[in-house]
Scaffold this motif. Structure first.
Motif, PDB file in Angstrom:
ATOM      1  N   THR A 115       0.841  -1.197   0.000  1.00 54.31           N
ATOM      2  CA  THR A 115       0.000   0.000   0.000  1.00 54.31           C
ATOM      3  C   THR A 115       0.878   1.251   0.000  1.00 54.31           C
ATOM      4  O   THR A 115       2.079   1.165   0.299  1.00 54.31           O
ATOM      5  CB  THR A 115      -0.892   0.017   1.251  1.00 54.31           C
ATOM      6  N   PRO A 116       0.282   2.403  -0.298  1.00 51.01           N
ATOM      7  CA  PRO A 116       1.088   3.631  -0.247  1.00 51.01           C
ATOM      8  C   PRO A 116       1.748   3.865   1.116  1.00 51.01           C
ATOM      9  O   PRO A 116       2.927   4.222   1.173  1.00 51.01           O
ATOM     10  CB  PRO A 116       0.066   4.733  -0.570  1.00 51.01           C
ATOM     11  N   ILE A 117       1.034   3.637   2.225  1.00 49.39           N
ATOM     12  CA  ILE A 117       1.644   3.875   3.536  1.00 49.39           C
ATOM     13  C   ILE A 117       2.802   2.911   3.786  1.00 49.39           C
ATOM     14  O   ILE A 117       3.800   3.280   4.417  1.00 49.39           O
ATOM     15  CB  ILE A 117       0.604   3.836   4.689  1.00 49.39           C
ATOM     16  N   MET A 118       2.708   1.702   3.257  1.00 49.11           N
ATOM     17  CA  MET A 118       3.831   0.761   3.385  1.00 49.11           C
ATOM     18  C   MET A 118       5.046   1.292   2.627  1.00 49.11           C
ATOM     19  O   MET A 118       6.174   1.232   3.117  1.00 49.11           O
ATOM     20  CB  MET A 118       3.424  -0.634   2.882  1.00 49.11           C
ATOM     21  N   MET A 119       4.803   1.840   1.440  1.00 45.20           N
ATOM     22  CA  MET A 119       5.887   2.411   0.642  1.00 45.20           C
ATOM     23  C   MET A 119       6.504   3.600   1.350  1.00 45.20           C
ATOM     24  O   MET A 119       7.725   3.730   1.429  1.00 45.20           O
ATOM     25  CB  MET A 119       5.357   2.807  -0.742  1.00 45.20           C
ATOM     26  N   TYR A 120       5.654   4.486   1.873  1.00 43.66           N
ATOM     27  CA  TYR A 120       6.164   5.663   2.579  1.00 43.66           C
ATOM     28  C   TYR A 120       6.997   5.249   3.786  1.00 43.66           C
ATOM     29  O   TYR A 120       8.041   5.837   4.063  1.00 43.66           O
ATOM     30  CB  TYR A 120       5.022   6.579   3.023  1.00 43.66           C
ATOM     31  N   ALA A 121       6.531   4.240   4.503  1.00 43.80           N
ATOM     32  CA  ALA A 121       7.269   3.768   5.681  1.00 43.80           C
ATOM     33  C   ALA A 121       8.617   3.177   5.273  1.00 43.80           C
ATOM     34  O   ALA A 121       9.633   3.427   5.930  1.00 43.80           O
ATOM     35  CB  ALA A 121       6.441   2.739   6.452  1.00 43.80           C
ATOM     36  N   LEU A 122       8.636   2.398   4.199  1.00 41.09           N
ATOM     37  CA  LEU A 122       9.905   1.825   3.731  1.00 41.09           C
ATOM     38  C   LEU A 122      10.882   2.924   3.325  1.00 41.09           C
ATOM     39  O   LEU A 122      12.071   2.858   3.659  1.00 41.09           O
ATOM     40  CB  LEU A 122       9.660   0.885   2.544  1.00 41.09           C
ATOM     41  N   GLU A 123      10.385   3.919   2.620  1.00 41.12           N
ATOM     42  CA  GLU A 123      11.270   5.028   2.233  1.00 41.12           C
ATOM     43  C   GLU A 123      11.784   5.774   3.469  1.00 41.12           C
ATOM     44  O   GLU A 123      12.950   6.147   3.525  1.00 41.12           O
ATOM     45  CB  GLU A 123      10.531   6.006   1.309  1.00 41.12           C
ATOM     46  N   PHE A 124      10.913   5.992   4.443  1.00 41.12           N
ATOM     47  CA  PHE A 124      11.330   6.665   5.669  1.00 41.12           C
ATOM     48  C   PHE A 124      12.411   5.853   6.377  1.00 41.12           C
ATOM     49  O   PHE A 124      13.423   6.401   6.820  1.00 41.12           O
ATOM     50  CB  PHE A 124      10.126   6.870   6.601  1.00 41.12           C
ATOM     51  N   LEU A 125      12.211   4.544   6.453  1.00 45.18           N
ATOM     52  CA  LEU A 125      13.191   3.681   7.122  1.00 45.18           C
ATOM     53  C   LEU A 125      14.523   3.654   6.373  1.00 45.18           C
ATOM     54  O   LEU A 125      15.580   3.550   6.991  1.00 45.18           O
ATOM     55  CB  LEU A 125      12.645   2.258   7.264  1.00 45.18           C
ATOM     56  N   ARG A 126      14.459   3.761   5.075  1.00 47.88           N
ATOM     57  CA  ARG A 126      15.697   3.792   4.303  1.00 47.88           C
ATOM     58  C   ARG A 126      16.476   5.072   4.577  1.00 47.88           C
ATOM     59  O   ARG A 126      17.695   5.061   4.646  1.00 47.88           O
ATOM     60  CB  ARG A 126      15.386   3.675   2.812  1.00 47.88           C
ATOM     61  N   LYS A 127      15.757   6.162   4.758  1.00 45.63           N
ATOM     62  CA  LYS A 127      16.414   7.444   5.032  1.00 45.63           C
ATOM     63  C   LYS A 127      16.820   7.575   6.494  1.00 45.63           C
ATOM     64  O   LYS A 127      17.682   8.389   6.821  1.00 45.63           O
ATOM     65  CB  LYS A 127      15.479   8.606   4.665  1.00 45.63           C
ATOM     66  N   HIS A 128      16.174   6.810   7.374  1.00 49.04           N
ATOM     67  CA  HIS A 128      16.427   6.903   8.815  1.00 49.04           C
ATOM     68  C   HIS A 128      16.663   5.498   9.380  1.00 49.04           C
ATOM     69  O   HIS A 128      15.822   4.968  10.108  1.00 49.04           O
ATOM     70  CB  HIS A 128      15.248   7.560   9.528  1.00 49.04           C
ATOM     71  N   PRO A 129      17.788   4.881   9.033  1.00 46.03           N
ATOM     72  CA  PRO A 129      18.041   3.520   9.522  1.00 46.03           C
ATOM     73  C   PRO A 129      18.127   3.505  11.046  1.00 46.03           C
ATOM     74  O   PRO A 129      18.540   4.482  11.669  1.00 46.03           O
ATOM     75  CB  PRO A 129      19.374   3.139   8.884  1.00 46.03           C
TER      76      PRO A 129
END
Length: 136
Positions: A32-46
């Motif tokens: 879902t879009p929120i899953m994508m947003y969360a993955l991108e956030f986690l990639r930027k903020h390990p």
């Protein structure tokens, strides 16, 4: 109509179109879009924690737990013990998650690039110059 109002309206139209493109691109990837947003956030903020994602997206603790459970079930995210807190876990995107994000972004960027087909090289250079001035 005031120029600023026209520009503001146009930016809202662009935002809506680009959001729509993401929802068009995501179904084959089964997220879902929120899953994508969360993955991108986690990639930027390990190594962030769940509350960081909840705060970023305005999600409740229950919603973030469900979201992370889904991401973990798909092997896109891993929870690791926090070194100083027994109640928190560090969150990291897995290799599978990184690969998925890259595939989605390729499809998403290709979709967005369709907006620029009618423009000349010179117009695109001018647009790029103007966009770089935005305080983002």
């Amino acid at each position: 109509m005031d120029n600023n109002l026209v520009i503001t309206y146009k930016f809202r139209e662009i935002k809506n179109a680009i959001s729509s493109y993401l929802t068009q691109v995501l179904p084959p990837f089964h997220i879902t879009p929120i899953m994508m947003y969360a993955l991108e956030f986690l990639r930027k903020h390990p190594d962030c924690i769940a509350v960081d994602i909840a705060n970023e997206f305005g999600l409740t603790r229950g919603a973030i737990t469900q979201l992370l459970d889904k991401l973990e079930e798909q092997d896109l995210v891993v929870r690791k013990p926090h070194p100083t807190s027994r109640r928190s876990h560090l969150l990291q995107v897995t290799d599978k998650g990184n690969t998925l994000i890259n595939e989605i972004l390729l499809a998403y960027n290709n979709k967005i690039e369709q907006l620029f087909k009618p423009y000349t090289v010179e117009e695109l250079a001018q647009l790029q110059k103007l966009l770089e001035k935005l305080p983002l």
